[in-house]
Design a protein around this motif. Sequence first.
Motif, PDB file in Angstrom:
ATOM      1  N   GLN A   1      42.466  35.606  35.895  1.00  0.00           N
ATOM      2  CA  GLN A   1      42.266  34.273  36.423  1.00  0.00           C
ATOM      3  C   GLN A   1      43.586  33.521  36.465  1.00  0.00           C
ATOM      4  OE1 GLN A   1      39.100  32.830  37.103  1.00  0.00           O
ATOM      5  NE2 GLN A   1      39.868  30.821  37.556  1.00  0.00           N
ATOM      6  N   LYS A   2      44.290  33.567  35.377  1.00  0.00           N
ATOM      7  CA  LYS A   2      45.552  32.869  35.294  1.00  0.00           C
ATOM      8  C   LYS A   2      46.544  33.447  36.301  1.00  0.00           C
ATOM      9  CE  LYS A   2      47.659  30.550  31.669  1.00  0.00           C
ATOM     10  NZ  LYS A   2      47.638  29.643  30.898  1.00  0.00           N
ATOM     11  N   ARG A   3      46.479  34.745  36.381  1.00  0.00           N
ATOM     12  CA  ARG A   3      47.370  35.398  37.334  1.00  0.00           C
ATOM     13  C   ARG A   3      47.053  34.948  38.745  1.00  0.00           C
ATOM     14  NH1 ARG A   3      47.485  40.097  40.359  1.00  0.00           N
ATOM     15  NH2 ARG A   3      45.404  40.650  39.765  1.00  0.00           N
ATOM     16  N   LEU A   4      45.795  34.781  39.093  1.00  0.00           N
ATOM     17  CA  LEU A   4      45.395  34.323  40.422  1.00  0.00           C
ATOM     18  C   LEU A   4      45.846  32.879  40.660  1.00  0.00           C
ATOM     19  CD1 LEU A   4      41.797  35.780  40.811  1.00  0.00           C
ATOM     20  CD2 LEU A   4      43.872  36.481  41.972  1.00  0.00           C
ATOM     21  N   GLU A   5      45.728  32.069  39.616  1.00  0.00           N
ATOM     22  CA  GLU A   5      46.167  30.680  39.746  1.00  0.00           C
ATOM     23  C   GLU A   5      47.683  30.613  39.953  1.00  0.00           C
ATOM     24  OE1 GLU A   5      44.775  28.504  36.360  1.00  0.00           O
ATOM     25  OE2 GLU A   5      42.688  28.706  36.967  1.00  0.00           O
TER      26      GLU A   5
END
Length: 115
Positions: A1-5
Amino acid sequence: QKRLEMELSRIEKEDAAGKLSVEAVLEEKCKEQNVTFQRKIEKLRSDMLAKQKLQREQLSARHKKQIEHDRDKIQQAAKWIKQKQEQEVQSLLFKRQQAQQQGQVISEERWSQIS
């Protein structure tokens, strides 16, 4: 998720940078076109002024030539009138001389009627 953000944030930054770059290119292109347009306007204005000057010079030359032509015609007409008057005076003097040679006396009153 963080990587996508983080990826989304990076893409948004690149997108913003790309938009700024495109806007800068468009603004520069607009300035170039404006400068080109102004140059064309100045050239047209300059060409029009040169053409008007040439036309005024040609018109002035034609007008001067016409005035000279008219002056010549007036001088010719005046010369012709003077010659005709001199011929008439000579003719009248000749008639008077002939009348006197033939013994005819012409009174001044009669003479003014003849002339």
